[in-house]
Design a protein around this motif. Sequence first.
Motif, PDB file in Angstrom:
ATOM      1  N   ARG A   1      -7.352  -7.934  -0.565  1.00  0.00           N
ATOM      2  CA  ARG A   1      -7.288  -6.738  -0.739  1.00  0.00           C
ATOM      3  C   ARG A   1      -6.586  -6.079   0.502  1.00  0.00           C
ATOM      4  O   ARG A   1      -7.221  -6.285   1.801  1.00  0.00           O
ATOM      5  N   ARG A   2      -5.758  -5.325   0.186  1.00  0.00           N
ATOM      6  CA  ARG A   2      -5.162  -4.604   1.471  1.00  0.00           C
ATOM      7  C   ARG A   2      -5.865  -3.264   1.699  1.00  0.00           C
ATOM      8  O   ARG A   2      -6.051  -2.723   0.981  1.00  0.00           O
ATOM      9  N   ASP A   3      -6.309  -3.242   2.981  1.00  0.00           N
ATOM     10  CA  ASP A   3      -7.182  -2.177   3.322  1.00  0.00           C
ATOM     11  C   ASP A   3      -6.451  -1.508   4.793  1.00  0.00           C
ATOM     12  O   ASP A   3      -7.032  -2.061   5.744  1.00  0.00           O
TER      13      ASP A   3
ATOM     14  N   TYR B   1      -8.960  -7.389   3.577  1.00  0.00           N
ATOM     15  CA  TYR B   1     -10.258  -8.101   2.952  1.00  0.00           C
ATOM     16  C   TYR B   1     -10.322  -9.245   2.338  1.00  0.00           C
ATOM     17  O   TYR B   1      -9.380  -9.591   1.485  1.00  0.00           O
TER      18      TYR B   1
ATOM     19  N   ASP C   1      -3.990  -3.053  -4.959  1.00  0.00           N
ATOM     20  CA  ASP C   1      -4.036  -3.311  -3.699  1.00  0.00           C
ATOM     21  C   ASP C   1      -4.589  -4.785  -3.313  1.00  0.00           C
ATOM     22  O   ASP C   1      -5.100  -5.051  -2.260  1.00  0.00           O
ATOM     23  N   THR C   2      -4.599  -5.498  -4.530  1.00  0.00           N
ATOM     24  CA  THR C   2      -5.271  -6.947  -4.266  1.00  0.00           C
ATOM     25  C   THR C   2      -4.339  -7.986  -4.966  1.00  0.00           C
ATOM     26  O   THR C   2      -3.707  -7.783  -5.865  1.00  0.00           O
TER      27      THR C   2
END
Length: 188
Positions: free
Chosen positions: A87-89, A94, A68-69
């Motif tokens: 980072r996908r959140d 993020y 995710d990063t």
Amino acid sequence: MTNSHHDQHRPAPAYRDATPADVPALVDLVNSCYRGDSSKQGWTTEADLLDGQRVDADGMGALLDRSDTRLLVAEADGDLVACCELRRDGEDAYFGMFSVRPGRQGGGLGRIVLAEAERSAVADWGSRRMRMMVIRQRTELIAWYERRGYKATGNTEPFPYGDEAFGLPKRSDLEFVELVKDLPVGGA
């Protein structure tokens, strides 16, 4: 002696995702921006708040391994001049570990790398908002982000005292504040 007409303007950086081969250079870049005497060459540093390292090779490698990063790097003249963690959140992205080589700070490079990070979060993930956590005592850095559209949410997180991976605190009142910025939908 310089006679190049390119000396007046530095070339725009080229962007790419970091690879495992970049880990030593990334660790050097990040630590030089956040800690120690080298960081004081730039306009903002954590050196007065924290000793120790900001990141080590294992920590950097672990970030690269996350699905995710992304670690976005900026290169100019064959040199790694900036990097950041994205980072996908969910619908958020993020933004962290933002590092601009101290000798290149203050000339607009940070502003254009931040804009590229925002653009890529929208283009690659459809992110609608960028989030970050900044140490509350870094007031000049928070003001810099605010000038770029980020706003404090009022949310805070405690500093991870006792975890040397985050450094060795020089004071007992450190905490993180959350900043957010809405991103343009549809690349507008």
